[in-house]
Design a protein around this motif. Structure first.
Motif, short mmCIF file in Angstrom:
data_model
loop_
_atom_site.label_atom_id
_atom_site.label_comp_id
_atom_site.label_asym_id
_atom_site.label_seq_id
_atom_site.Cartn_x
_atom_site.Cartn_y
_atom_site.Cartn_z
N PRO A 11 17.59 26.92 -29.07
CA PRO A 11 18.76 26.98 -28.19
C PRO A 11 18.46 26.49 -26.78
O PRO A 11 19.36 25.98 -26.10
N GLU A 28 22.80 19.32 -31.20
CA GLU A 28 22.21 20.15 -32.27
C GLU A 28 21.55 19.29 -33.33
O GLU A 28 20.45 19.60 -33.79
N THR A 94 19.90 29.15 -22.92
CA THR A 94 19.93 29.87 -24.19
C THR A 94 21.17 30.74 -24.30
O THR A 94 21.84 30.78 -25.34
N VAL A 97 24.27 28.88 -25.22
CA VAL A 97 24.32 28.50 -26.62
C VAL A 97 24.71 29.70 -27.49
O VAL A 97 25.48 29.57 -28.44
N VAL A 119 20.89 28.61 -32.82
CA VAL A 119 20.05 29.56 -32.09
C VAL A 119 18.83 29.93 -32.92
O VAL A 119 17.72 30.02 -32.40
#
Length: 381
Positions: A11, A28, A94, A97, A119
């Motif tokens: 993430p 991603e 993080t 995300v 994640v």
């Protein structure tokens, strides 16, 4: 770096790419490709800066994709300056995300899948195996989820309650395939707990640890369910219990009680009892009262009925049960248990059989069927 450490960076790197201008879906995908490359290269040539290596590799893959797509030339002009290899931003996205993967526009199943992918760093194949669905089905689900959130910006605070609900859904999936989702949920919640100061994050982590501590005693070697009252408590993981209680106490000390803290307090009272007879049912009822002041959950009301039946007797439990909706999941199972405690084995046997017919899973169905058979056998003697 081990697999867990590598996945923990997922993430972080996605967040960096999105902040630089990549849309979420592309970021991603590029990070997943970089992770595959890392698994190939790192064993023989480990980087000094793993995060910097992943950022550089993922960003290069993104730029390659942009350059190969003529329709996106205008966007390429905004992102054409490539950073120096090994240089990674210190800002950690993080949390963003996490919040993005738990976006309100996503269904629960899509949010869980996207959380595990973006994640958790799991592959589509691993997630599909965990949910016992074809890989193509899971790939479509994840693709739709990524498209849904691709235009969502990182400039608004996310809803921590939604993130926690998604993580709890992951935890409750338990284990299937080659990925233990309960372990994965605990890992992700630990990560969130380390980054985000929030009492309910602590409450959820404590709840997961305390429930997970009892896992070794929950099933027999044949796979059948072992009720809490019959579990071998020497199999409980005391290290996880100690940690869970410590996390819970630190959260409760901040005097901002939430749903997960209240649930964790109940789990802690069960964990503290060396035998089922030592369980402080009166205090458990009180904690259910606190929980109901927060959530007014029908499931919590049903669980309170069980605790009240233990604290004040079967008659009190049945009186409280009469005020609840008989359509509630596990209503018949609770009624059966209380009738058996009250001495009405014929009614209990009938209700156990009814509960088995509507059980949500095979182990629970088999357990309830055995309870009905046991009582019917006793009635025939």
């Amino acid at each position: 770096m081990d697999e867990s450490g590598l996945r923990a960076l997922t993430p972080v790197v996605i967040g960096i790419l999105v902040r630089r201008g990549a849309d979420f879906a592309a970021a991603e995908d590029c990070v997943q490709e970089a992770l595959i490359e890392a698994a190939r290269v790192w064993p023989g040539d480990p980087p000094r800066d793993p995060k910097g290596w992943l950022v550089t590799a993922a960003w290069r893959k993104f730029l390659d994709t942009v350059r190969a797509d003529a329709a996106r030339r205008r966007r390429e002009s905004l992102v054409a300056t490539e950073p120096a290899a090994g240089v990674a931003e210190t800002v950690d996205d993080t949390l963003a995300v996490y919040f993005l993967c738990a976006h309100p526009s996503l269904s629960s199943s899509s949010a869980v899948a996207l959380m595990l992918r973006a994640v958790g760093g799991l592959t589509t194949r691993q997630i599909a195996q965990a949910y016992l669905v074809p890989e193509s089905t899971m790939a479509q689900r994840i693709s739709r989820a990524k498209r849904t959130v691709s235009n969502v910006r990182f400039d608004r605070p996310g809803d921590v309650a939604t993130v926690l609900r998604v993580l709890y859904l992951v935890f409750n999936e338990g284990y299937s395939g080659d990925v233990d989702l309960a372990d994965e949920a605990i890992r992700l919640t630990r990560q969130l707990h380390a980054q985000f100061t929030h009492v309910e994050v602590s409450g959820l982590l404590a709840l997961m640890l305390l429930h997970h501590a009892r896992r070794p005693a929950r099933t027999r070697t044949c796979g059948s369910l072992v009720p809490l009252a019959e579990q071998d408590r020497t199999l409980w993981d005391t290290t996880l219990i100690t940690e869970g209680v410590a996390v819970l106490q630190a959260a409760l000390a901040r005097d901002r009680l939430g749903e997960f803290q209240a649930q964790a307090a109940i789990a802690a009272l069960h964990a503290d009892a060396r035998t089922v007879e030592d369980t402080d049912w009166v205090q458990i009822v009180q904690w259910y009262d606190e929980l109901l002041r927060i959530t007014d959950s029908p499931v919590a009301r049903l669980n309170r009925v069980v605790a009240l039946g233990e604290a004040d007797g079967a008659r009190a439990g049945l009186a409280a049960l009469s005020g609840l909706d008989p359509a509630l999941p596990r209503y018949d199972a609770v009624a059966a248990y209380l009738h058996e405690r009250g001495g009405d084995r014929a009614t209990a046997a009938r209700l156990y059989a009814a509960a088995a017919r509507s059980a949500p899973n095979v182990p629970e169905r088999d357990h309830l069927t055995r309870q009905a058979a046991r009582l019917n056998e006793e009635l025939r003697r």
